[in-house]
Write a protein that holds these residues in place. Structure first.
Motif, PDB file in Angstrom:
ATOM      1  N   VAL A  32      34.193  53.800  52.338  1.00 44.56           N
ATOM      2  CA  VAL A  32      33.316  52.642  52.164  1.00 44.56           C
ATOM      3  C   VAL A  32      34.054  51.620  51.317  1.00 44.56           C
ATOM      4  O   VAL A  32      34.533  51.931  50.218  1.00 44.56           O
ATOM      5  CB  VAL A  32      31.987  53.049  51.500  1.00 44.56           C
ATOM      6  N   ILE A  33      34.171  50.415  51.830  1.00 43.48           N
ATOM      7  CA  ILE A  33      34.949  49.363  51.175  1.00 43.48           C
ATOM      8  C   ILE A  33      34.055  48.159  50.926  1.00 43.48           C
ATOM      9  O   ILE A  33      33.220  47.803  51.777  1.00 43.48           O
ATOM     10  CB  ILE A  33      36.148  48.962  52.072  1.00 43.48           C
ATOM     11  N   GLU A  34      34.220  47.542  49.761  1.00 42.03           N
ATOM     12  CA  GLU A  34      33.526  46.289  49.481  1.00 42.03           C
ATOM     13  C   GLU A  34      34.184  45.192  50.315  1.00 42.03           C
ATOM     14  O   GLU A  34      35.397  44.981  50.219  1.00 42.03           O
ATOM     15  CB  GLU A  34      33.645  45.976  47.988  1.00 42.03           C
ATOM     16  N   ALA A  35      33.378  44.511  51.126  1.00 38.81           N
ATOM     17  CA  ALA A  35      33.962  43.595  52.112  1.00 38.81           C
ATOM     18  C   ALA A  35      34.691  42.422  51.454  1.00 38.81           C
ATOM     19  O   ALA A  35      35.733  41.978  51.935  1.00 38.81           O
ATOM     20  CB  ALA A  35      32.884  43.073  53.044  1.00 38.81           C
ATOM     21  N   SER A  36      34.151  41.902  50.334  1.00 40.60           N
ATOM     22  CA  SER A  36      34.727  40.692  49.751  1.00 40.60           C
ATOM     23  C   SER A  36      36.038  40.958  49.027  1.00 40.60           C
ATOM     24  O   SER A  36      36.956  40.142  49.074  1.00 40.60           O
ATOM     25  CB  SER A  36      33.723  40.054  48.800  1.00 40.60           C
ATOM     26  N   THR A  37      36.144  42.118  48.354  1.00 41.43           N
ATOM     27  CA  THR A  37      37.334  42.380  47.550  1.00 41.43           C
ATOM     28  C   THR A  37      38.292  43.380  48.184  1.00 41.43           C
ATOM     29  O   THR A  37      39.471  43.406  47.869  1.00 41.43           O
ATOM     30  CB  THR A  37      36.934  42.925  46.168  1.00 41.43           C
ATOM     31  N   GLY A  38      37.774  44.236  49.080  1.00 40.11           N
ATOM     32  CA  GLY A  38      38.621  45.258  49.669  1.00 40.11           C
ATOM     33  C   GLY A  38      38.755  46.504  48.801  1.00 40.11           C
ATOM     34  O   GLY A  38      39.572  47.373  49.074  1.00 40.11           O
ATOM     35  N   ASN A  39      37.946  46.559  47.725  1.00 36.98           N
ATOM     36  CA  ASN A  39      37.995  47.742  46.855  1.00 36.98           C
ATOM     37  C   ASN A  39      37.331  48.934  47.527  1.00 36.98           C
ATOM     38  O   ASN A  39      36.296  48.790  48.175  1.00 36.98           O
ATOM     39  CB  ASN A  39      37.243  47.464  45.546  1.00 36.98           C
ATOM     40  N   GLU A  40      37.930  50.110  47.333  1.00 37.65           N
ATOM     41  CA  GLU A  40      37.328  51.314  47.885  1.00 37.65           C
ATOM     42  C   GLU A  40      36.207  51.769  46.965  1.00 37.65           C
ATOM     43  O   GLU A  40      36.408  51.951  45.765  1.00 37.65           O
ATOM     44  CB  GLU A  40      38.381  52.408  48.025  1.00 37.65           C
ATOM     45  N   LEU A  41      34.997  51.914  47.505  1.00 39.03           N
ATOM     46  CA  LEU A  41      33.853  52.320  46.686  1.00 39.03           C
ATOM     47  C   LEU A  41      33.712  53.826  46.663  1.00 39.03           C
ATOM     48  O   LEU A  41      33.541  54.440  45.624  1.00 39.03           O
ATOM     49  CB  LEU A  41      32.581  51.669  47.221  1.00 39.03           C
ATOM     50  N   LEU A  42      33.754  54.441  47.827  1.00 37.39           N
ATOM     51  CA  LEU A  42      33.691  55.901  47.900  1.00 37.39           C
ATOM     52  C   LEU A  42      34.220  56.346  49.251  1.00 37.39           C
ATOM     53  O   LEU A  42      34.370  55.537  50.169  1.00 37.39           O
ATOM     54  CB  LEU A  42      32.250  56.405  47.688  1.00 37.39           C
ATOM     55  N   SER A  43      34.519  57.636  49.372  1.00 36.03           N
ATOM     56  CA  SER A  43      34.977  58.153  50.655  1.00 36.03           C
ATOM     57  C   SER A  43      34.627  59.621  50.775  1.00 36.03           C
ATOM     58  O   SER A  43      34.321  60.281  49.785  1.00 36.03           O
ATOM     59  CB  SER A  43      36.486  57.948  50.819  1.00 36.03           C
ATOM     60  N   GLU A  50      27.798  42.945  50.983  1.00 40.31           N
ATOM     61  CA  GLU A  50      28.484  43.242  52.236  1.00 40.31           C
ATOM     62  C   GLU A  50      29.445  44.410  52.026  1.00 40.31           C
ATOM     63  O   GLU A  50      30.323  44.345  51.168  1.00 40.31           O
ATOM     64  CB  GLU A  50      29.287  42.025  52.710  1.00 40.31           C
ATOM     65  N   ILE A  51      29.273  45.458  52.821  1.00 41.99           N
ATOM     66  CA  ILE A  51      30.241  46.549  52.740  1.00 41.99           C
ATOM     67  C   ILE A  51      30.786  46.859  54.136  1.00 41.99           C
ATOM     68  O   ILE A  51      30.171  46.534  55.148  1.00 41.99           O
ATOM     69  CB  ILE A  51      29.641  47.840  52.117  1.00 41.99           C
ATOM     70  N   GLU A  52      31.957  47.457  54.113  1.00 41.63           N
ATOM     71  CA  GLU A  52      32.635  47.810  55.359  1.00 41.63           C
ATOM     72  C   GLU A  52      32.775  49.334  55.358  1.00 41.63           C
ATOM     73  O   GLU A  52      33.296  49.900  54.401  1.00 41.63           O
ATOM     74  CB  GLU A  52      34.019  47.148  55.360  1.00 41.63           C
ATOM     75  N   ILE A  53      32.284  49.981  56.408  1.00 42.94           N
ATOM     76  CA  ILE A  53      32.400  51.435  56.485  1.00 42.94           C
ATOM     77  C   ILE A  53      33.472  51.759  57.525  1.00 42.94           C
ATOM     78  O   ILE A  53      33.325  51.424  58.701  1.00 42.94           O
ATOM     79  CB  ILE A  53      31.048  52.073  56.864  1.00 42.94           C
TER      80      ILE A  53
END
Lengths: 201, 213
Positions: B59-70, B90-93
Motif C-alpha cells: 500500500v503506497i501513499e499516492a501523493s508521496t510514494g511512501n510505502e505505508l504497509l505491505s 489517495e492510496i495506491e494498492i
C-alpha cells in the motif's frame, strides 16, 4: 510470460528495445515476397496462442509457441512476435507498450537460437526431425523463462528466486509446446514440406 | 502455392476455438473495497479467475510514494489491512507477483473511517428499548448529547452500509476487469492480415520497379 509495465528498470527496457529494433530490421530485410503470408499466419497463431491457458502447475501460464515460430521463420520471428505482442498489449492489455521491446526480446531471441540449433536436424527428416521440433518447442520456453528471470532480477529481485518461480511455472508449457511443435512440424513436413523449407535460406 | 497456408489456417482456427473452453491468464489484477469495520479488503486474481496466492501486496501513499504497509495474500488471493492513517486520502494498492506480473488499484479513503462495529452494537440495541417520551425529553433537556448521538448514529449507518454494500463493491470492482472478447481477437487477426497486405504491396511495388529498370 508477458512482463507488466513498471517492473523493469529503464536500462533493461532500453537493451530490450535495442535488441528488438536490430532483430526486426534483420528479419524484415530477410523477409521476401513469398514468405509474407507464412509470417503473417504464424503471427496470427502466436497472437491467439497466448489465450490458451494451461491449468497445470503452480503458476498461471499459457501457450507461447515461440519454438514453432523460430524453427519455421528464422530471423523473421522478430517482426512476427513484435507485431503479435503489440496487438496483445493493445487489445488484451497483456504486457504493455513500454515493455514491448523487452517482451519481444524475451520471446524472440530464444526462438531464433532454436532456429540455429535445431534447424539443421529438422532438415534431415525421420526421428531426428521430431526430436528437433520437440527440442525447439521445449528449449524456446526454457530459455525465454531464464531470459525473463534475468531481466526481472537485474531490475528487482534475486535471479535464483525469480528463475525458480518462472521456470517451475512454465515446465508444463515446455512439455506441451514441445509436443505441439513436434506434431505441427512433422505434419507440415508430410503434407506441405515447402512450408518448412521456406524459412531455410 | 495457394494450398500452402491452408493447414496453418486450420491450425489457427483450431487454436481459436479451443480457447473458448479455457480460461485466460496473463496478467494479475487487484481489487479493493471497504469492509465497513475499519479494514480494507483486497482480492488479487490472475486474468482467468485463478487466485494469486502468496503474492506481495503493497500500500503506497499516492501523493508521496511512501510505502505505508505491505503483506502477502492468502490461498484465496485475499489480503486485508486496516485503513491506513495518512494525511492524503489517495492510496495506491500494488500487487506484485514476483514473476513479472504487476498491477495496481487506486483507492480513495473516505473522510471519516468508520469505528469498529463491535463496540457500537450495544448502543444500537439499547436505543429501541427506550420509550418514545424518554427520547423526546432527552432531546429537549440535553442538546449536546443528542448531537453526539446523531453523529454516532451517522457513523453507525455508514458502517452498516459499508458492511452490507461490501459484496456489491466487490462485484463492481471485479467488473472493471476486461477479459479478451471475440471482437478483440478478430480485430487483432484483422490487423495482422492488413499488415501482411501492406508488406505484400510494398514488396510487389519494389519488384515492379526492378522489372522496369
Amino acid at each position: 510470460m508477458h512482463i507488466s509495465e513498471g517492473v523493469l528498470s529503464p536500462p533493461v527496457l532500453l537493451v530490450g528495445a535495442a535488441v528488438t529494433v536490430v532483430g526486426t530490421a534483420i528479419g524484415l530485410k530477410k523477409l521476401d515476397y513469398d514468405r509474407i503470408m507464412t509470417v503473417s499466419l504464424l503471427t496470427a497463431t502466436f497472437f491467439v496462442a497466448s489465450l490458451i491457458h494451461v491449468p497445470i502447475g503452480p503458476g498461471s501460464v499459457h501457450l507461447i509457441l515461440g519454438g514453432l515460430l523460430g524453427i519455421v521463420l528464422g530471423w523473421a520471428c522478430f517482426p512476427a512476435i513484435l507485431v503479435a505482442l503489440f496487438l496483445q498489449a493493445l487489445f488484451f492489455q497483456f504486457g504493455g507498450i513500454v515493455v514491448l521491446g523487452a517482451n519481444t526480446t524475451v520471446m524472440a531471441l530464444p526462438a531464433l537460437l532454436c532456429f540455429y540449433i535445431f534447424r539443421p536436424w529438422c532438415m534431415q527428416g525421420g526421428k531426428k526431425r521430431q526430436i528437433a521440433a520437440f527440442g525447439a518447442g521445449f528449449f524456446a520456453i526454457l530459455l525465454s523463462s531464464l531470459l525473463m528471470a534475468l531481466a526481472i532480477s537485474v531490475s528487482d529481485q534475486g535471479f535464483l528466486q525469480v528463475a525458480r518461480l518462472v521456470v517451475v511455472a512454465h515446465i508444463p508449457v515446455m512439455i506441451i509446446e514441445g509436443i505441439i511443435t513436434m506434431f505441427t512440424v512433422s505434419f507440415l513436413a508430410k503434407v506441405q514440406p515447402e512450408f518448412l523449407q521456406i524459412g531455410s535460406r | 502455392m495457394k494450398k500452402k497456408p491452408l493447414h496453418l489456417t486450420i491450425f489457427v482456427i483450431m487454436l481459436f476455438f479451443s480457447f473458448v473452453n479455457s480460461g485466460f491468464a496473463h496478467k494479475v489484477r487487484i481489487f479493493a473495497w471497504e469492509n465497513g469495520d475499519g479494514t480494507i479488503m483486497t482480492e488479487s486474481k490472475f486474468s482467468g479467475g485463478r487466485a494469486a496466492k502468496n503474492v506481495t501486496v503493497t500500500v503506497i501513499e499516492a501523493s508521496t510514494g511512501n510505502e505505508l504497509l505491505s503483506g502477502k495474500t492468502d490461498t484465496k488471493g485475499m489480503y486485508q489491512f486496516p485503513v491506513p492513517k495518512t494525511t492524503s486520502k489517495e492510496i495506491e494498492i500494488v500487487v506484485n507477483g514476483g514473476d513479472g506480473h504487476k498491477n495496481s488499484w487506486h483507492y480513495t479513503l473516505e473522510e471519516t473511517p468508520p469505528l469498529p462495529v463491535a463496540s457500537q452494537i450495544p448502543e444500537t440495541k439499547t436505543s429501541p428499548q427506550k420509550e418514545p417520551g424518554q427520547t423526546s425529553m432527552q432531546a429537549v433537556t440535553s442538546t449536546p448529547k443528542t448531537q453526539c448521538d446523531s453523529e454516532e448514529f451517522t457513523r453507525l449507518i455508514n458502517a452498516a452500509l459499508d458492511r452490507k454494500l461490501a459484496p456489491i463493491h466487490r462485484v463492481l470492482a471485479e467488473s472493471t476487469d476486461h477479459s479478451p472478447t471475440l471482437q478483440d481477437i478478430l480485430g487483432g487477426i484483422g490487423y495482422i492480415l492488413g499488415l501482411a497486405g501492406i508488406a505484400a504491396y510494398f514488396q510487389s511495388r519494389k519488384k515492379n520497379q526492378e522489372q522496369k529498370k
